[in-house]
Design a protein around this motif. Structure first.
Motif: not given
Length: 350
Positions: A204-208, A215-216, A182-185
């Motif tokens: 930090v949010v990317c890693d979480a 999510m990707r 699933p994509i998180a943009s």
């Protein structure tokens, strides 16, 4: 004078709205409503190159006249030359600034409808001969709907029809197939640094998003110096490197946002594009007033409101509040991601 007009939608309309992408998104429900009321009306829209790339080909936009403000006085000369050849029944000036007034002055129409004098700024009101009724400041979308009210046109159903359009689905399918989850943009920056969040916090949010929510992450936006600088910081600091689609173009961005399970964005065009696409969006807002420029009637529960003080019932105003974006911590964003997972994850059918 205030608008005293026979209700109805004439056959030749010119829209003056030369602002940014977010405002262009807010105009789409207006032009769609005009077309519903009179399918034979021909709509010409004067706007800048970037939003033109977003709406060109839209079913309710018959003609686009480019106003390229980067060309300085030549932008006005070019607009005047093109408008000299055209006649309209109605001009709708949806902007409140002087430059839009000048361009409105170039148009040829018996009725030029604009904002009331209290809301029109920089003498913009001098260039229109009909005004919508005075009203308190509302959400930008609702302010545009006031123009429909004068014409006796209902804004409902509120429709954007932003896409993806049929010819864009193949690109979207290829994009989705290249991502295994699933994509998180994430929208890494805006047109104003005061509205930006901090790239080290985005990392930090990317890693979480990757580790906790599976999510990707895809970074989206343009390729301005600030966006590229933010991208660089995120890529350096994130353990799970996101995919960058900066500079993919606005029409491809529509496909990316539409394919996303979640979008995270400050107050900028892609936030409003996400609302138009009914893609859940976490809105990070501190500089601008969420009641005026936040997501329109969708995903209100996903707003992170750093604009107001705790418990403050602030009014809808055009006041900006500098320095508020730093109040948003990564935990605030991740709390909203958890809320998204609890309420919205898996609910979208595409």
């Amino acid at each position: 004078m205030s608008a005293v007009m026979a209700p109805g939608v004439p056959n030749r309309i010119c829209i003056v709205m030369m602002s940014a992408v977010g405002d262009a998104v807010h105009v789409l429900p207006v032009v769609n409503a005009l077309k519903r009321a009179n399918p034979n009306t021909r709509i010409t829209w004067i706007l800048q190159p970037a939003p033109a790339a977003l709406v060109r080909g839209h079913r309710s936009v018959d003609e686009i006249i480019i106003f390229d403000r980067s060309r300085g006085l030549m932008a006005f000369a070019n607009a005047a030359a093109q408008l000299a050849k055209r006649r309209f029944d109605l001009v709708i000036n949806l902007q409140v600034y002087f430059k839009a007034g000048i361009v409105t002055g170039f148009t040829h129409a018996p009725i030029k409808l604009g904002f009331d004098r209290a809301r029109a700024r920089d003498l913009n009101w001098l260039f229109t001969n009909r005004k919508i009724a005075p009203s308190p400041i509302q959400h930008v979308q609702d302010q545009y709907f006031e123009f429909l009210t004068v014409l006796g046109v209902a804004p409902q159903p509120v429709e954007w029809d932003l896409g993806p359009w049929p010819q864009e689905r193949q690109w979207q399918r290829r994009f989705v197939a290249s991502i295994d989850g699933p994509i998180a943009s994430i929208v890494v920056a805006t047109s104003k640094p005061e509205k930006d969040w901090f790239p080290e916090r985005w990392a930090v949010v990317c890693d979480a998003l990757h580790e906790k929510f599976g999510m990707r992450v895809v970074l989206v936006g343009g390729r301005s110096a600030r966006e590229l600088a933010a991208e660089r910081v995120v890529m350096e600091r994130a353990k799970h490197k996101p995919r960058s689609e900066l500079g993919s173009g606005l029409r491809n961005l529509v496909s990316i946002l539409d394919a996303s399970a979640l979008v995270l964005s400050p107050d900028t065009g892609p936030l409003h594009m996400s609302v138009a696409l009914d893609t859940p969006v976490i809105s990070l807002m501190g500089y601008t007033n969420p009641k005026r420029t936040g997501p329109y009637r969708r995903f209100q529960d996903l707003i992170i409101d750093a604009y107001g003080e705790p418990g403050e019932d602030y009014p809808i105003t055009m006041e900006n509040r500098a320095g508020r974006m730093r109040r948003i911590e990564t935990r605030h964003v991740l709390d909203k991601v958890q809320l998204w997972q609890d309420r919205y994850a898996g609910t979208r059918a595409r």
